[in-house]
Enzyme design. Structure first.
Site, PDB file in Angstrom:
ATOM      1  N   SER A  19      42.903  62.660 -34.397  1.00 55.42           N
ATOM      2  CA  SER A  19      42.372  61.303 -34.465  1.00 55.42           C
ATOM      3  C   SER A  19      43.142  60.365 -33.529  1.00 55.42           C
ATOM      4  O   SER A  19      43.154  60.581 -32.321  1.00 55.42           O
ATOM      5  CB  SER A  19      42.413  60.823 -35.923  1.00 55.42           C
ATOM      6  N   ASP A  70      45.325  39.630 -23.591  1.00 55.66           N
ATOM      7  CA  ASP A  70      46.152  40.143 -22.495  1.00 55.66           C
ATOM      8  C   ASP A  70      46.968  41.338 -22.996  1.00 55.66           C
ATOM      9  O   ASP A  70      48.154  41.240 -23.261  1.00 55.66           O
ATOM     10  CB  ASP A  70      47.068  39.060 -21.930  1.00 55.66           C
ATOM     11  N   HIS A 124      35.694  64.508 -39.974  1.00 57.48           N
ATOM     12  CA  HIS A 124      36.830  64.068 -39.169  1.00 57.48           C
ATOM     13  C   HIS A 124      38.107  64.856 -39.466  1.00 57.48           C
ATOM     14  O   HIS A 124      38.972  64.987 -38.605  1.00 57.48           O
ATOM     15  CB  HIS A 124      37.060  62.571 -39.425  1.00 57.48           C
TER      16      HIS A 124
END
Length: 469
Positions: free
Chosen positions: A171, A386, A446
């Site tokens: 993951s 940013d 998953h």
């Protein structure tokens, strides 16, 4: 700088020893002037060797590199998350067996901010910075994937005398591997990824648009499997809307927090776990007390990791941000998209209330006891524009199979890392250069590597070893 063994033990023919490093909080030009250090720990697992491990107690306090075999084949496991430590590797761990049988020694990293490494907790952050939002944000940003990779590089140089090592990432650990490949490709022998190809070139809005679609599929499946839960869920949601339900640690079980039980859809057996909770909670409300039992509330509280692993909450969308990309509470805002009306609680609706998935919402910073003091920090992170760069596409594109082979287990019904997005990344980033070979399966969700490590890892090693014309 060397990793020192702080504890060691033998389990049948396996030796585990925990290694501790003192590393820089900040790397680069700024880090050269930064005197603050952090602790980064990990566990090394390898076959017992009577020549070097005869007296386990003698290992403590010694450099870990002295107890690796002369011919080293080290693989580092990068845990999912973000914000989770590695589970301690016992002899019964199926991943351990597969890797040791293939001759590897395994380094299980507690990424900075987790486990035995210098941890991030809400109260310690507030105490350290006096509640200054700006200072807390600046500090936690040093726990992103680029810093984790820098830690790995220092450890690699120590353990391997600057040799290459293999990487295995589950993951978010796969996301970290892509950052590693972007920054230090010459340090990596091979990369194995399970359910963790990052959405390079995609925004958080792209990611959560796909995530809602996959989570909707899981909700449809759930209610088909347990149709009586439609009414039960509606009854529970109405109760939670009308009452303030306090959890054992002081958090609040609101309707939105209740819906996040859908996080469990993402692993094998998750729908059954949710059904079990729904049945018990609904049963509680039918009893004479007409309120949830303490044991039920404790079970629900312990199903979440946002209090105990706050990086998981703070960075849930930040892991998709680099350069000038803002997350802007993507999961929260997309909840109100016309396609997602079932995720909005409406007591008069005649449609099922859907559970959400691996998503973070503004309400969580009011509902979770350990997140309440970090509401402003979370908001600042979601407004940040940013970010440090995590992926260098030109570098990734230059990595042919001959330079660094990359293989990935990709799950068709993955609720967290979307199948279609993963396929798009392969095409857009590698552009047919022969790299990123995939084992694609609809058999697992998953957590496929935990569900069947032998099959998932075996399939990845088959990809590494086979010749493709």
């Amino acid at each position: 700088m060397s990793g020192i063994i702080i504890e060691a033990g033998k389990d049948h023919d396996i030796v585990n020893y925990r290694v501790q490093y003192e590393l820089q909080l900040t790397y680069g030009n700024i880090g050269d002037k930064d005197s603050e250090k952090i602790i980064v720990c990990g566990v090394i697992t390898q076959r017992y060797d009577d020549k070097i491990h005869k007296n386990i107690n003698d290992l403590v306090g010694k450099p870990a590199r002295d107890y690796l075999p002369k011919e080293r084949k080290l693989i580092t496991y990068l845990q999912g998350g973000p914000g989770f430590p590695c589970k301690f590797p016992g002899s019964g761990d199926s991943i351990v067996k597969v890797l040791l049988d293939r001759g590897y020694q395994i380094f299980w990293l507690d990424q900075r901010g987790t486990g035995y490494s210098t941890a991030i907790e809400s109260r310690s952050l507030v105490e350290k910075f006096g509640g200054s939002t700006e200072e807390i944000v600046e500090y936690v940003l040093k726990f992103r994937a680029d810093s984790i990779v820098q830690d790995c590089e220092q450890i690699r140089k120590d353990l391997l005398n600057d040799g290459k090592w293999s990487l295995l990432g589950q993951s978010y650990g796969g996301f970290c591997i892509f950052t590693y490949l972007s920054m230090f490709p010459d340090s990596i022998k091979e990369a194995l990824i399970t359910g963790g190809v990052p959405p390079v070139g995609h925004t958080p809005q792209d990611v959560y648009t796909a995530t809602y679609a996959r989570t909707t599929e899981r909700n449809v499946h759930y209610y088909r499997k347990y149709p009586q839960d439609v009414e039960k869920v509606a009854t529970i949601a109405k109760y939670l809307s009308d009452h303030v339900v306090e959890l054992p640690n002081g958090g609040i079980l609101s309707v939105e927090r209740f819906q996040t039980l859908g996080l469990n859809f993402g692993h094998n057996g998750g729908t059954d776990e949710i059904h079990s909770i729904i049945s018990k909670l609904h049963y509680d409300l039918q009893q004479a007390s007409k309120r949830p039992a303490y044991s039920t509330l404790a079970t629900i509280e312990n199903m979440y990791s946002f209090d105990t692993n706050i990086i998981y909450a703070l960075f849930q969308e930040a892991i998709y941000c680099e350069d000038d990309i803002k997350s802007e509470w993507s999961a929260d805002s997309l909840r109100y998209h016309p396609n997602n009306v079932n995720y909005q609680y409406n007591p008069s609706a005649n449609t099922p209330l859907y559970f959400t998935g691996e998503m973070v919402f503004k309400s969580m910073y009011k509902d979770y006891s350990e997140l309440k003091c970090l509401e402003k920090v979370a908001d600042a992170l979601h407004k940040k524009h940013d970010w440090s760069q995590l992926y260098h596409v030109d570098t990734l594109r230059s990595l042919t199979w001959e330079k660094v082979p990359i293989v990935a287990a990709t799950y068709v019904y993955d609720q967290y890392v979307d199948f279609d997005v993963t396929r798009a990344v392969k095409q857009q980033v590698f552009q047919g250069n022969g790299n990123l070979r995939q084992y694609i399966t609809s058999e697992f969700f998953h957590n496929g590597i935990r569900a069947n490590a032998e099959k998932v890892l075996g399939s990845l090693f088959d990809l590494l070893e086979c010749e493709i014309d």
